[in-house]
Design an enzyme around this catalytic site. Structure first.
Site, PDB file in Angstrom:
ATOM      1  CE1 TYR A 113      -3.049  -3.043   0.374  1.00  0.00           C
ATOM      2  CE2 TYR A 113      -3.259  -2.593   2.711  1.00  0.00           C
ATOM      3  CZ  TYR A 113      -3.566  -3.357   1.609  1.00  0.00           C
ATOM      4  OH  TYR A 113      -4.407  -4.440   1.742  1.00  0.00           O
TER       5      TYR A 113
ATOM      6  N   GLY B  45     -13.901  -6.278   1.785  1.00  0.00           N
ATOM      7  CA  GLY B  45     -14.954  -6.023   0.812  1.00  0.00           C
ATOM      8  C   GLY B  45     -16.356  -6.319   1.303  1.00  0.00           C
TER       9      GLY B  45
ATOM     10  CB  ALA C  96     -20.409  -4.598  -1.863  1.00  0.00           C
ATOM     11  CE  LYS C  97     -14.639  -2.080  -6.033  1.00  0.00           C
ATOM     12  NZ  LYS C  97     -14.418  -2.005  -7.504  1.00  0.00           N
ATOM     13  N   GLY C  98     -19.160   0.175  -0.572  1.00  0.00           N
ATOM     14  CA  GLY C  98     -20.166   1.090  -0.051  1.00  0.00           C
ATOM     15  C   GLY C  98     -21.579   0.805  -0.496  1.00  0.00           C
ATOM     16  CG  LEU C  99     -22.640  -1.033  -4.365  1.00  0.00           C
ATOM     17  CD1 LEU C  99     -22.479  -2.211  -5.315  1.00  0.00           C
ATOM     18  CD2 LEU C  99     -23.673  -0.041  -4.909  1.00  0.00           C
ATOM     19  CG  LEU C 100     -23.732  -4.809   0.351  1.00  0.00           C
ATOM     20  CD1 LEU C 100     -22.985  -6.124   0.530  1.00  0.00           C
ATOM     21  CD2 LEU C 100     -25.242  -5.068   0.213  1.00  0.00           C
ATOM     22  CB  THR C 101     -23.103   1.631   3.620  1.00  0.00           C
ATOM     23  OG1 THR C 101     -23.158   2.514   2.488  1.00  0.00           O
ATOM     24  CG2 THR C 101     -21.750   0.924   3.650  1.00  0.00           C
TER      25      THR C 101
END
Length: 300
Positions: A51, A197, A200-205
Protein backbone atom coordinates in the site's frame (compact mmCIF):
# COMPACT_ATOMS: atom_id res chain seq x y z
CA UNK A 1 -16.78 -4.92 20.99
CA UNK A 2 -16.65 -8.71 20.91
CA UNK A 3 -13.41 -10.49 20.11
CA UNK A 4 -12.62 -13.88 18.58
CA UNK A 5 -9.59 -16.13 18.36
CA UNK A 6 -7.76 -16.24 15.06
CA UNK A 7 -7.88 -19.95 14.34
CA UNK A 8 -6.27 -22.02 17.06
CA UNK A 9 -3.87 -19.23 17.98
CA UNK A 10 -3.78 -17.08 21.08
CA UNK A 11 -4.51 -13.95 19.06
CA UNK A 12 -7.89 -12.40 19.84
CA UNK A 13 -9.15 -9.86 17.33
CA UNK A 14 -12.07 -7.45 17.45
CA UNK A 15 -15.04 -8.50 15.33
CA UNK A 16 -14.63 -5.24 13.45
CA UNK A 17 -11.09 -4.77 12.23
CA UNK A 18 -9.60 -1.73 10.54
CA UNK A 19 -8.41 -1.96 6.94
CA UNK A 20 -5.62 0.59 6.81
CA UNK A 21 -5.38 0.87 3.01
CA UNK A 22 -8.02 3.61 3.06
CA UNK A 23 -6.06 5.88 5.42
CA UNK A 24 -5.30 9.35 4.02
CA UNK A 25 -1.62 10.09 3.51
CA UNK A 26 -1.74 13.09 5.86
CA UNK A 27 -0.34 11.80 9.14
CA UNK A 28 -2.62 13.93 11.36
CA UNK A 29 -5.74 12.82 9.52
CA UNK A 30 -4.58 9.19 9.64
CA UNK A 31 -3.89 9.43 13.38
CA UNK A 32 -7.37 10.86 14.03
CA UNK A 33 -8.98 7.89 12.28
CA UNK A 34 -6.81 5.36 14.12
CA UNK A 35 -7.60 7.11 17.43
CA UNK A 36 -11.33 6.80 16.72
CA UNK A 37 -10.95 3.12 15.82
CA UNK A 38 -9.14 2.33 19.06
CA UNK A 39 -11.63 4.36 21.11
CA UNK A 40 -14.40 2.31 19.48
CA UNK A 41 -12.88 -0.96 20.67
CA UNK A 42 -11.09 -2.00 17.48
CA UNK A 43 -7.82 -3.78 18.21
CA UNK A 44 -7.11 -5.40 14.83
CA UNK A 45 -5.28 -3.32 12.21
CA UNK A 46 -4.50 -4.70 8.78
CA UNK A 47 -2.03 -3.14 6.32
CA UNK A 48 0.41 -4.35 3.65
CA UNK A 49 3.86 -3.45 2.38
CA UNK A 50 2.27 -2.86 -1.05
CA UNK A 51 0.00 0.00 0.00
CA UNK A 52 1.47 3.29 -1.19
CA UNK A 53 4.85 1.59 -1.53
CA UNK A 54 5.24 1.21 2.22
CA UNK A 55 3.92 4.65 3.18
CA UNK A 56 0.78 3.08 4.65
CA UNK A 57 2.85 0.97 7.02
CA UNK A 58 4.74 4.11 8.07
CA UNK A 59 1.47 5.93 8.80
CA UNK A 60 0.15 2.99 10.79
CA UNK A 61 3.35 2.65 12.76
CA UNK A 62 3.34 6.32 13.68
CA UNK A 63 -0.35 6.34 14.59
CA UNK A 64 -0.02 3.30 16.84
CA UNK A 65 3.08 4.56 18.63
CA UNK A 66 2.88 3.94 22.37
CA UNK A 67 -0.10 1.58 22.05
CA UNK A 68 1.50 -1.37 20.32
CA UNK A 69 0.89 -3.83 23.17
CA UNK A 70 -2.87 -3.26 22.91
CA UNK A 71 -3.02 -3.95 19.16
CA UNK A 72 -3.12 -7.00 16.91
CA UNK A 73 -1.09 -5.78 13.95
CA UNK A 74 -1.27 -7.54 10.59
CA UNK A 75 0.61 -6.84 7.40
CA UNK A 76 1.27 -8.64 4.13
CA UNK A 77 4.13 -9.60 1.84
CA UNK A 78 4.63 -11.02 -1.65
CA UNK A 79 4.01 -8.11 -4.01
CA UNK A 80 7.38 -6.65 -4.93
CA UNK A 81 7.03 -3.07 -6.08
CA UNK A 82 9.54 -1.20 -8.20
CA UNK A 83 10.93 1.82 -6.39
CA UNK A 84 10.78 4.11 -9.43
CA UNK A 85 7.57 2.97 -11.12
CA UNK A 86 4.17 1.44 -10.45
CA UNK A 87 5.35 -1.95 -11.66
CA UNK A 88 4.60 -4.83 -9.28
CA UNK A 89 5.77 -8.42 -9.60
CA UNK A 90 4.93 -11.45 -7.53
CA UNK A 91 7.65 -12.79 -5.24
CA UNK A 92 6.86 -15.46 -2.66
CA UNK A 93 10.42 -16.77 -2.30
CA UNK A 94 11.99 -17.35 1.09
CA UNK A 95 14.88 -14.87 0.63
CA UNK A 96 12.47 -12.10 -0.36
CA UNK A 97 10.11 -12.72 2.57
CA UNK A 98 13.00 -12.87 5.05
CA UNK A 99 14.30 -9.57 3.68
CA UNK A 100 11.00 -7.73 3.51
CA UNK A 101 9.88 -8.51 7.04
CA UNK A 102 12.66 -6.28 8.35
CA UNK A 103 11.55 -3.41 6.10
CA UNK A 104 7.98 -3.77 7.36
CA UNK A 105 9.14 -3.89 10.98
CA UNK A 106 11.10 -0.65 10.46
CA UNK A 107 8.19 1.14 8.82
CA UNK A 108 5.74 -0.10 11.47
CA UNK A 109 8.13 0.90 14.29
CA UNK A 110 7.79 -2.45 16.01
CA UNK A 111 9.96 -5.47 16.69
CA UNK A 112 7.30 -8.07 15.91
CA UNK A 113 4.26 -8.57 13.68
CA UNK A 114 1.24 -10.37 15.12
CA UNK A 115 -0.04 -11.73 11.81
CA UNK A 116 2.12 -11.87 8.67
CA UNK A 117 0.13 -12.74 5.57
CA UNK A 118 1.04 -13.88 2.10
CA UNK A 119 -0.56 -11.22 -0.08
CA UNK A 120 -1.95 -13.53 -2.77
CA UNK A 121 -0.50 -16.77 -4.01
CA UNK A 122 -0.51 -18.97 -7.10
CA UNK A 123 -0.59 -22.72 -7.48
CA UNK A 124 2.71 -22.49 -9.36
CA UNK A 125 4.49 -21.06 -6.29
CA UNK A 126 6.94 -23.18 -4.32
CA UNK A 127 4.63 -23.32 -1.31
CA UNK A 128 7.06 -25.34 0.80
CA UNK A 129 9.64 -22.57 0.47
CA UNK A 130 7.10 -19.89 1.38
CA UNK A 131 5.88 -21.86 4.39
CA UNK A 132 9.44 -22.44 5.53
CA UNK A 133 10.05 -18.69 5.44
CA UNK A 134 7.06 -18.01 7.70
CA UNK A 135 8.00 -20.82 10.07
CA UNK A 136 11.54 -19.43 10.31
CA UNK A 137 10.18 -16.00 11.19
CA UNK A 138 8.00 -17.52 13.91
CA UNK A 139 11.01 -19.27 15.44
CA UNK A 140 12.93 -15.98 15.41
CA UNK A 141 10.05 -14.25 17.17
CA UNK A 142 9.67 -11.67 14.40
CA UNK A 143 6.09 -12.79 13.75
CA UNK A 144 3.61 -14.46 16.08
CA UNK A 145 1.40 -16.15 13.48
CA UNK A 146 0.95 -16.23 9.73
CA UNK A 147 -1.88 -16.48 7.24
CA UNK A 148 -2.76 -15.88 3.61
CA UNK A 149 -4.90 -13.39 1.72
CA UNK A 150 -6.41 -15.30 -1.18
CA UNK A 151 -9.65 -16.16 -2.97
CA UNK A 152 -8.12 -19.06 -4.93
CA UNK A 153 -9.52 -22.37 -3.64
CA UNK A 154 -6.51 -24.39 -4.82
CA UNK A 155 -4.08 -22.09 -2.99
CA UNK A 156 -6.23 -22.05 0.14
CA UNK A 157 -6.52 -25.84 0.14
CA UNK A 158 -2.77 -26.31 -0.20
CA UNK A 159 -1.91 -23.97 2.67
CA UNK A 160 -4.55 -25.53 4.92
CA UNK A 161 -3.07 -28.96 4.28
CA UNK A 162 0.63 -28.09 4.46
CA UNK A 163 1.01 -25.12 6.80
CA UNK A 164 0.03 -23.76 10.20
CA UNK A 165 -1.90 -20.74 8.89
CA UNK A 166 -4.32 -19.33 11.43
CA UNK A 167 -6.31 -17.13 9.05
CA UNK A 168 -7.41 -16.58 5.48
CA UNK A 169 -8.42 -13.13 4.30
CA UNK A 170 -11.21 -13.41 1.72
CA UNK A 171 -13.57 -11.01 0.00
CA UNK A 172 -16.95 -11.86 1.50
CA UNK A 173 -20.24 -9.98 1.51
CA UNK A 174 -23.92 -10.40 0.74
CA UNK A 175 -22.98 -9.48 -2.84
CA UNK A 176 -20.04 -11.92 -2.91
CA UNK A 177 -21.00 -15.13 -1.14
CA UNK A 178 -18.48 -17.35 -2.91
CA UNK A 179 -16.53 -18.11 0.31
CA UNK A 180 -19.57 -19.83 1.84
CA UNK A 181 -18.78 -23.00 -0.07
CA UNK A 182 -15.55 -23.30 1.94
CA UNK A 183 -16.32 -21.79 5.34
CA UNK A 184 -17.23 -25.06 7.07
CA UNK A 185 -14.07 -26.85 5.94
CA UNK A 186 -11.91 -23.85 6.85
CA UNK A 187 -13.45 -23.66 10.32
CA UNK A 188 -13.18 -27.42 10.84
CA UNK A 189 -9.46 -27.17 10.12
CA UNK A 190 -9.05 -24.71 12.99
CA UNK A 191 -8.53 -21.72 10.70
CA UNK A 192 -10.40 -18.41 10.74
CA UNK A 193 -11.55 -16.15 7.96
CA UNK A 194 -11.08 -12.39 8.12
CA UNK A 195 -13.08 -10.59 5.51
CA UNK A 196 -12.51 -7.68 3.17
CA UNK A 197 -14.95 -6.02 0.81
CA UNK A 198 -17.85 -6.76 3.15
CA UNK A 199 -19.50 -3.44 2.33
CA UNK A 200 -19.07 -3.99 -1.43
CA UNK A 201 -17.47 -0.60 -2.13
CA UNK A 202 -20.17 1.09 -0.05
CA UNK A 203 -23.10 -0.50 -1.84
CA UNK A 204 -24.00 -2.44 1.29
CA UNK A 205 -24.26 0.61 3.52
CA UNK A 206 -27.15 2.98 4.07
CA UNK A 207 -25.70 5.07 1.22
CA UNK A 208 -25.94 2.05 -1.08
CA UNK A 209 -28.86 3.20 -3.28
CA UNK A 210 -27.08 6.50 -3.99
CA UNK A 211 -23.82 4.73 -4.83
CA UNK A 212 -25.65 2.27 -7.08
CA UNK A 213 -26.70 5.11 -9.39
CA UNK A 214 -23.04 5.89 -10.08
CA UNK A 215 -21.46 2.42 -9.99
CA UNK A 216 -23.61 0.33 -12.29
CA UNK A 217 -23.10 -3.41 -11.81
CA UNK A 218 -21.06 -5.32 -9.25
CA UNK A 219 -19.40 -8.68 -9.90
CA UNK A 220 -22.13 -10.90 -11.41
CA UNK A 221 -24.87 -8.40 -10.54
CA UNK A 222 -26.11 -6.20 -13.37
CA UNK A 223 -27.00 -2.60 -12.61
CA UNK A 224 -30.69 -3.46 -12.36
CA UNK A 225 -29.94 -6.49 -10.17
CA UNK A 226 -27.92 -4.32 -7.80
CA UNK A 227 -30.77 -1.84 -7.43
CA UNK A 228 -33.42 -4.54 -7.01
CA UNK A 229 -31.32 -6.45 -4.48
CA UNK A 230 -30.63 -3.34 -2.43
CA UNK A 231 -34.34 -2.57 -2.28
CA UNK A 232 -35.13 -6.13 -1.19
CA UNK A 233 -32.43 -6.04 1.49
CA UNK A 234 -33.63 -2.72 2.86
CA UNK A 235 -37.14 -4.14 3.06
CA UNK A 236 -35.70 -6.88 5.30
CA UNK A 237 -33.86 -4.46 7.60
CA UNK A 238 -33.93 -0.68 7.54
CA UNK A 239 -30.22 -0.52 8.39
CA UNK A 240 -28.48 -2.07 5.40
CA UNK A 241 -25.04 -1.45 6.91
CA UNK A 242 -25.94 -3.48 9.99
CA UNK A 243 -27.53 -6.28 7.97
CA UNK A 244 -24.40 -6.53 5.84
CA UNK A 245 -22.00 -6.78 8.77
CA UNK A 246 -24.02 -9.27 10.79
CA UNK A 247 -24.78 -11.48 7.79
CA UNK A 248 -21.03 -12.10 7.50
CA UNK A 249 -20.21 -12.24 11.22
CA UNK A 250 -23.00 -14.76 11.81
CA UNK A 251 -20.75 -17.56 10.56
CA UNK A 252 -18.47 -18.77 13.37
CA UNK A 253 -15.55 -19.25 10.96
CA UNK A 254 -15.42 -15.47 10.44
CA UNK A 255 -13.33 -13.89 13.18
CA UNK A 256 -13.34 -10.29 11.97
CA UNK A 257 -14.75 -8.01 9.31
CA UNK A 258 -11.93 -5.76 8.12
CA UNK A 259 -13.55 -2.47 7.15
CA UNK A 260 -11.83 0.64 5.87
CA UNK A 261 -12.53 4.27 6.68
CA UNK A 262 -11.22 7.56 5.34
CA UNK A 263 -12.65 9.65 8.20
CA UNK A 264 -13.52 9.24 11.89
CA UNK A 265 -17.20 9.54 10.97
CA UNK A 266 -17.00 6.42 8.81
CA UNK A 267 -15.61 4.53 11.81
CA UNK A 268 -18.53 5.76 13.93
CA UNK A 269 -21.01 4.71 11.22
CA UNK A 270 -19.56 1.20 11.08
CA UNK A 271 -19.57 0.83 14.87
CA UNK A 272 -23.17 2.08 15.06
CA UNK A 273 -24.13 -0.52 12.44
CA UNK A 274 -22.25 -3.24 14.34
CA UNK A 275 -24.12 -2.33 17.53
CA UNK A 276 -27.51 -2.48 15.78
CA UNK A 277 -29.49 -5.65 16.39
CA UNK A 278 -30.08 -7.99 13.44
CA UNK A 279 -32.01 -11.25 13.86
CA UNK A 280 -31.05 -14.63 12.43
CA UNK A 281 -34.34 -14.62 10.52
CA UNK A 282 -33.36 -11.35 8.85
CA UNK A 283 -29.97 -12.79 7.95
CA UNK A 284 -31.60 -15.87 6.45
CA UNK A 285 -33.95 -13.66 4.43
CA UNK A 286 -30.98 -11.61 3.22
CA UNK A 287 -29.31 -14.79 1.98
CA UNK A 288 -32.46 -15.71 0.06
CA UNK A 289 -32.48 -12.26 -1.53
CA UNK A 290 -28.90 -12.51 -2.85
CA UNK A 291 -26.98 -14.82 -5.16
CA UNK A 292 -25.08 -17.90 -4.02
CA UNK A 293 -22.21 -17.78 -6.53
CA UNK A 294 -19.17 -20.07 -6.36
CA UNK A 295 -15.57 -19.69 -7.48
CA UNK A 296 -15.32 -20.86 -11.08
CA UNK A 297 -11.54 -20.63 -11.47
CA UNK A 298 -8.46 -21.92 -9.62
CA UNK A 299 -10.33 -24.89 -8.20
CA UNK A 300 -7.75 -27.55 -9.07
Amino acid sequence: MKTAHLGNSGLRVSEIGFGCMSLPTDSKQAAAIVDEAIASGINYFDTADLYNKGLNEELVGQALKGRRKDIILATKVGNQWHQDSDEVKWNATKPYILEQVHNSLTRLQTDYIDLYQLHGGMITDNAEETIDAFESLKKEGLIREYGISSIRPNVIKRFMEKSAIVSIMMQYSLFDRRPEEWLDSIGSAGTSVVTRGTLAKGLLTNEGPKRAKKMGGYLTYSESEVKDSLKNLMDIHDNLHALSLHSVLQNSTVASVVAGASSPKQIKDTIAAYETSVSIDQINEAKKATKQDVYKEHRE
